[in-house]
Design a protein around this motif. Structure first.
Motif, short mmCIF file in Angstrom:
data_model
loop_
_atom_site.label_atom_id
_atom_site.label_comp_id
_atom_site.label_asym_id
_atom_site.label_seq_id
_atom_site.Cartn_x
_atom_site.Cartn_y
_atom_site.Cartn_z
N LEU A 164 0.85 -1.43 0.21
CA LEU A 164 -0.08 0.28 0.03
C LEU A 164 0.90 1.14 -0.14
O LEU A 164 0.77 2.18 -0.79
CB LEU A 164 -0.99 -0.13 1.12
N VAL A 249 -3.84 0.37 -5.16
CA VAL A 249 -4.05 0.86 -3.44
C VAL A 249 -5.39 0.40 -3.12
O VAL A 249 -5.74 0.13 -1.91
CB VAL A 249 -3.87 2.54 -3.70
N ASN A 252 -5.64 -3.12 -2.30
CA ASN A 252 -4.99 -3.21 -0.85
C ASN A 252 -5.80 -2.66 0.28
O ASN A 252 -5.94 -3.46 1.43
CB ASN A 252 -3.69 -2.49 -0.84
N ILE A 253 -6.45 -1.80 0.17
CA ILE A 253 -7.26 -1.19 1.27
C ILE A 253 -8.47 -2.08 1.57
O ILE A 253 -8.99 -2.44 2.45
CB ILE A 253 -7.75 0.45 0.75
#
Length: 315
Positions: A164, A249, A252-253
């Motif tokens: 991230l 991103v 991953n979040i």
């Protein structure tokens, strides 16, 4: 996972990516002024390096004028500059130490080798070997670290937090490179726009983002304003584009979940909205206001990073 450890892992990823991009951009811009002195003056290049990193104000607070030696030292080895490559490498090791039990022995040893090899660099050595050699070592060590991250870590929250940080920082750095080079080109004599001088700037932009070769293969043409901006902003398949990194991103979040927070104020929503914007926006819509669009994007990424730190990684 403790917030303190999560914070260290996130920043470990960010600092690895930051060191690599600063080193490559400095190398490409400075060496280009030696290879093609008529395409861009030395002062032009030194200002570009400071602007991309965001340290022009700090530089002029310490130095009265632009010189090769001062700028290169300030960017690379100056311990008093918190954004120098030397300082950034120190932050990599510091954060790795803070999360030592969450990373592999191989990664820790690679970070230590990187830290000690660059910590022994002196001004004399930098002068004798040159910025190309220095930056090349930073890039190579960064690649080794990312290889250790990919090949020696479990696919758990520790790995996801490092990734991230890497992909968020890469989106930030590529946006900064694009903004800086667009502003550089705006300084060129209008009579020279559209010709070799401008095209050379797009070439250095792509080389500074490690994307020159893939751009030429993708478009089967020489770099120009349209294909350079489109490739680094919106190409979904190229790992240095902003669109690609914002998508990673967001994924991953989602995987980390962050306590399953929901709603329009959640990290998932913010990351998904920004990734979707880049997925469904075209170069035709943004080309005329590219600086404003990228500046707005940077603000949104920084807001997302601040929210992540304040709500989940503060300690």
């Amino acid at each position: 996972m403790l917030s303190r450890i999560g914070n260290s892992l996130f920043w470990l990823g960010r600092y690895i990516e930051r060191a690599e991009h600063i080193a490559r951009y400095t190398k490409v811009q400075y060496v280009s002024s030696l290879d093609a002195p008529y395409a861009q003056g030395r002062e032009f290049v030194l200002e570009s390096i400071l602007d991309m990193i965001g340290i022009s104000y700090q530089y002029y607070a310490s130095y009265s004028q632009l010189t090769d030696e001062d700028v290169l030292f300030f960017v690379t080895l100056d311990e008093n500059n918190p954004l120098s490559i030397h300082s950034t490498i120190g932050y990599i090791r510091e954060n790795a130490r803070g999360a030592r039990d969450s990373i592999s022995l191989e990664l820790w040893e690679a970070i230590n080798r990187f830290y000690h090899s660059m910590n022994n660099y002196t001004v004399v050595k930098l002068h004798n070997e040159g910025i190309h050699e220095f930056s090349q070592k930073v890039e190579e060590n960064s690649s080794v670290l990312k290889g250790c991250i990919d090949n020696t870590l479990m696919r758990n929250e520790a790995w996801m937090l490092i990734c991230l940080g890497i992909h968020m920082e890469r989106a930030i750095q590529v946006a900064r490179i694009l903004i800086t080079k667009v502003k550089d080109i705006e300084k060129i004599d209008p009579a020279k726009l559209g010709g070799p001088v401008e095209n050379y700037q797009w070439t250095t932009l792509l080389k500074g983002a490690e994307s020159f070769d893939m751009n030429k293969r993708h478009y089967k043409a020489n770099p120009n304003r349209r294909n350079s901006l489109e490739f680094l902003m919106f190409n979904q398949a190229f790992p240095k584009s902003i669109a690609y990194n914002l998508d990673v991103v967001h994924k991953n979040i989602q995987q980390i979940a962050f306590h399953d927070e929901k709603g329009s104020n959640s990290l998932d929503f913010m990351a998904g909205k920004l990734a979707g914007q880049f997925k469904y926006t075209t170069i035709e819509e943004t080309e005329k206001q590219v600086t404003e669009f990228l500046t707005s994007t940077l603000d949104k990424i920084n807001q997302m990073a601040n929210k992540l730190l304040e709500k989940h990684l503060i300690y």
